[in-house]
Design an enzyme around this catalytic site. Structure first.
Site, mmCIF file in Angstrom:
data_model
loop_
_atom_site.group_PDB
_atom_site.id
_atom_site.type_symbol
_atom_site.label_atom_id
_atom_site.label_comp_id
_atom_site.label_asym_id
_atom_site.label_seq_id
_atom_site.Cartn_x
_atom_site.Cartn_y
_atom_site.Cartn_z
ATOM 1 C CE LYS A 18 -3.852 -148.453 -57.801
ATOM 2 N NZ LYS A 18 -2.579 -147.722 -57.564
ATOM 3 C CG ASP A 67 1.348 -151.941 -59.783
ATOM 4 O OD1 ASP A 67 1.482 -152.411 -60.922
ATOM 5 O OD2 ASP A 67 1.561 -150.756 -59.489
ATOM 6 C CE LYS A 108 4.462 -150.827 -58.557
ATOM 7 N NZ LYS A 108 4.644 -149.386 -58.390
ATOM 8 C CG ASP A 118 -1.261 -150.480 -56.133
ATOM 9 O OD1 ASP A 118 -1.333 -149.382 -55.565
ATOM 10 O OD2 ASP A 118 -1.066 -150.596 -57.353
ATOM 11 C CG ASP A 154 4.439 -148.763 -61.794
ATOM 12 O OD1 ASP A 154 3.539 -149.467 -61.291
ATOM 13 O OD2 ASP A 154 5.389 -148.325 -61.131
ATOM 14 C CD GLU A 197 -1.254 -149.949 -61.690
ATOM 15 O OE1 GLU A 197 -1.574 -150.013 -60.489
ATOM 16 O OE2 GLU A 197 -0.164 -149.471 -62.045
ATOM 17 N NE ARG A 233 -1.909 -142.237 -63.142
ATOM 18 C CZ ARG A 233 -0.842 -141.471 -62.945
ATOM 19 N NH1 ARG A 233 -0.561 -140.497 -63.805
ATOM 20 N NH2 ARG A 233 -0.048 -141.664 -61.913
#
Length: 459
Positions: free
Chosen positions: A227, A232, A239, A250, A309, A311, A313
């Site tokens: 990933k 993010d 967030k 991230d 949030d 995202e 996956r």
């Protein structure tokens, strides 16, 4: 082989000081063998060989003459990682005749404990160096892979966006003679990677899928997926400040995947690898994907966006589907996917999910062997009900229950039945400084993954 600055080849060493390594079980016998003045010094300082302890012993000239390290598990690299910062400046050579596995653990632990991220500040020379009569090349590569993860995660987002991640992966590919391509921007739609494009389209930094291929077609084939959310914000489901503060991390899953692929190539394991990194920035802008939208995916599964949030996956779904099209023997993916995994297991234990018991057990066993532990969590399929959508085939979120489990179940939807797959939900971060585990980016589960792949390649 070029040695990191924290090591010194014995052939290049001048005056060195002996470094004694003892544990509590062997301390009494070692103490008895020391001169009376050393025994008096040890007793005066209350030294008892406790793990992570150290004591510099005086020399005849009143300066440091030797040192003793207290260690616990002799095969755990972090048992030695306090040494580089605890000892006086100079060159230190292991005393006696330590076993080969002890020397390897000492070498790696010394390197882990010497690590600093100094890209943005004046670098300082290592205070203490470990003198090696013969450096273990594999250990040097393992240290380099760990440093690769730490450096990538520690680098601020302005210098580690999708394009910079592409540069890193491309340089590694060229160094090892691998094929490399980046599928970027609108081409993602042309090549049927709509979910990756949807997540990254709001940023001025174009989303992309990085693809590296290496190895002999006759060898076992592993697909490695990471990933790569380079920052993010949480998207429109923004967030809070404390949750966004460290979101440069991230892309920690991508850092692990890239470092593992580099390590496999550096060690020339008889494997064929396909590395896939969806690299995006989850930004806010006119083109940001929105809660309630239904997006397409590579497999044709429609996904309702319950939370922008969640995202990671979403982009991994396209990458896993593409990995499966390469018909690998198995797939490994790494992701800083859920806070729920940290709540369940804390920062040090990555959460392992797998649809294949043998693959999961191999990774778990390797982690125990190399002291890089992880913990298996269940793919409890009844919890798929938490990903139910009334307008699409699947929702990307939907409940606060079992967050790491439902995230893994979402990913599994994009892995064909019967294809072995393991997913590591890793923190990729240390919140505090500890010996061998400096605050900031961290490799968790990487050495275990390499040990597992090495064992499989050997078979």
């Amino acid at each position: 082989m070029k040695l990191p600055a924290c090591y010194l080849a014995a052939a290049d060493a001048g005056q060195t000081r002996p470094l004694h390594i003892v544990d509590r079980d062997g301390y009494a016998a070692w103490r008895t063998a020391q001169p009376a003045r050393v025994v008096a010094w040890l007793d005066a300082h209350g030294f008892d060989a406790a793990p992570a302890s150290s004591l510099v012993l005086p020399g005849d000239d009143g300066g440091p003459g030797a040192a003793v390290l207290g260690v616990g598990d002799r095969l755990d690299p972090c048992a030695y990682a306090h040494a580089p910062r605890a000892l006086a400046a100079g060159d230190w050579s292991p005393a006696g005749d330590p076993a080969a596995d002890t020397l390897r653990a000492l070498q790696l632990g010394w390197g882990l404990g010497s690590y600093t991220f100094d890209r943005y500040r004046t670098p300082k020379p290592p205070r203490a160096r470990l003198v090696l009569s013969e450096a273990d090349p594999e250990t040097v590569d393992l240290l380099a892979a760990t440093a690769r993860v730490r450096d990538l995660v520690n680098t601020p987002t302005q210098d580690m966006g999708p394009e910079q991640l592409e540069d890193v992966a491309g340089d590694i590919a060229r160094a090892h003679g691998a094929e490399f391509v980046a599928i970027t921007g609108g081409v993602l739609l042309e090549r049927n990677f709509p979910a990756i494009h949807a997540v990254g389209r709001a940023s001025h930094r174009a989303p992309r899928l990085l693809v590296l291929r290496w190895g002999d077609a006759a060898h076992p084939h592993v697909a490695i997926v990471g990933k790569g959310v380079c920052f993010d914000t949480g998207g429109l489901d923004l967030k809070p400040a404390d949750g966004m503060r460290n979101m440069k991390k991230d892309m920690g899953g991508a850092a692990h995947a890239i470092a593992l692929a580099e390590l496999v190539m550096a060690r020339k394991l008889p494997l064929r690898i396909t590395l896939l990194v969806p690299a995006v920035e989850n930004a806010i802008g006119p083109e940001a994907f929105r809660p309630g939208e239904v997006i397409s995916t590579r497999t044709g599964v429609s996904v309702e966006i319950d939370n922008t949030d969640a995202e990671g996956r979403v982009i991994l779904g396209d990458a896993l589907a593409y990995a499966a099209e390469h018909t690998p023997d198995f797939i490994l993916d790494f992701a800083t996917l859920t806070g729920a995994a940290r709540i369940a297991l804390g920062p040090d234990l990555p959460a392992l999910f797998s649809n294949d018991d043998a693959l999961a057990q191999a990774w778990l066993d390797a982690g125990m062997e190399v002291r890089d532990p992880l913990w298996r969590m269940p793919l409890w399929r009844p919890y798929l009900r938490y990903l139910t959508s009334k307008v699409a085939d699947l929702a990307n979120a939907g409940s606060k229950m079992a967050g790491s489990v439902t995230a893994a179940l979402y990913l599994e939807r994009f892995v064909p039945e019967g294809l072995p797959w393991a997913h590591l939900d890793t923190y990729a971060w240390n919140d505090t400084d500890r010996p061998g585990r400096p605050a900031g980016g961290e490799a968790l589960g990487l050495r275990a993954a390499y040990a597992m792949l090495k064992a499989r390649a050997g078979r």
